[in-house]
Design an enzyme around this catalytic site. Sequence first.
Site, short mmCIF file in Angstrom:
data_model
loop_
_atom_site.label_atom_id
_atom_site.label_comp_id
_atom_site.label_asym_id
_atom_site.label_seq_id
_atom_site.Cartn_x
_atom_site.Cartn_y
_atom_site.Cartn_z
N ARG A 240 -35.05 8.44 14.38
CA ARG A 240 -35.34 9.62 15.32
C ARG A 240 -33.96 10.17 15.26
NH1 ARG A 240 -39.89 9.23 14.82
NH2 ARG A 240 -41.66 8.90 16.56
N GLU A 269 -35.98 19.22 16.36
CA GLU A 269 -36.94 19.63 15.09
C GLU A 269 -37.91 20.65 15.68
OE1 GLU A 269 -38.49 15.97 13.98
OE2 GLU A 269 -36.76 14.92 13.33
N HIS A 288 -38.82 15.48 8.37
CA HIS A 288 -39.54 14.13 9.13
C HIS A 288 -40.97 14.16 8.46
CE1 HIS A 288 -40.07 12.41 13.35
NE2 HIS A 288 -40.84 11.63 12.60
C1 DGY Z 1 -43.83 7.78 13.89
O1 DGY Z 1 -44.84 7.60 13.65
O2 DGY Z 1 -43.07 7.50 14.82
C2 DGY Z 1 -43.07 8.82 12.65
O3 DGY Z 1 -41.99 9.28 13.18
C3 DGY Z 1 -44.02 9.84 12.19
O4 DGY Z 1 -44.70 9.10 11.07
#
Ligand code: DGY
Length: 326
Positions: A240, A269, A288
Site C-alpha cells: 500500500r 491513488e 496498482h
Molecule cells: C488487494 O487485494 O489488496 C490488492 O491491493 C488489490 O488486488
Amino acid sequence: MTTRPRVYVTRRLPEAALAIVRQACELRLWDEEAIAVPRATLLREIADADGLLSLLTDRIDAGLLDAAPRLRAVATVAVGYDNVDVPALSARRVLLTNTPGVLTETTADLAWALMMAGARRLVEGQRLISAGQWTSWSPMFMVGQDVHGATLGIVGAGRIGSAVARRAQGFAMRIAYHNRRPAPELEAATGARHQPLDQLLAESDFIVVLVPLSAETRGMFGTREFALMKPDATFVNVSRGPVVDEAALYAALRAGRPGYAALDVFEREPIGADHPLLTLPNVIAVPHIGSATVATRTRMATVAATNLVAALTGQPVPHPVNPEAW
Ligand code: DGY
C-alpha cells in the site's frame, strides 16, 4: 414468502460474480467499470441493502454504516482492507469478508516484474528508444544490476512475501526477510533468514515491501530507512502506498540511495501525470495492478460474491475478517 437479501455492488464486476449474487439476492449495481461510485450515490443506495459488494476504492466507515441500518455483511474484492473501519463494522455486528489466497501468485509475479524491470532499466530503455536516443551498442550503455545471485530482502513475509521468496530460489538469491513473527516454514522452504529491519535494508540489493497498511506500518519507509539502503538497491512496493513517505523517497532517489524504485501503489491513488516521482529516471510506476490478470481479478470477484452470499444466506463464510464480532 421469504424476501431475498438486497445487495448493492459498487462497480461493474465480471458476470460470473454478479451471477453468484443474482442467484440468491436482489442485486443493484453501480454499472461503471472505471469510475468509482460517488459517495452520495453509495449512501443513498445502501439505505435498504443487506449486503455490500465493494472495492478498495470505497470508504467503508461509520458514516456509511449510519446510512445502512439493514446492513449485515460487506464483501471486499481485495485481500487488503485498510479502506474499511473494521472496529466500526464489528461494533454493529456487520461481517467483513476479503479474498486472501487467490491473488498471491499473481501479485508475486508483479513484484518480480518490477524487480526485473528496475534492475535492467526496461522502462528507461523503452523511453530512450522512443526518443530516438539509441545511437550505438556501447560497453557501458544502459547497464543495470544483476538479479541472479543478489540479496533479496522481503519486508512482510505473509503469503505473497513467501511466494516472492520461492521464485528467488530459481535466481540463486540470498533471501532475507523481516516480519513481526519468524516464519519457520518459509525458512525451511527457501533458506530465508529472519533479520532486523535495519540490517535487511542495509544488506539487500532488492527490497520488496509486502506489509499490510496499519497504524504501525504507515510511513514505515522514510528518510532514515532510505539512508540505510545500498546506493544501487532497488526498492519495490506492491503493498500500500502510505507505508512509504513519498516525499522522502523522492529526495532519497534524487540523492541516489536507493538507486531505483519500482512502485505499484501510491500514497493517494490514482496519481496524476504531474506526480513528482514520475520526473525521476530511476522510477518505474504502474497503476496498482498487482492482482490484475483476467483470471485472478475474475476469481477475486467470484470469491467475494461467494463470501457475501454465504453470509447473507446463513452458510459458512469462506473468508471472514471479523467473525468474532458477527
Ligand atoms: C488487494 O487485494 O489488496 C490488492 O491491493 C488489490 O488486488
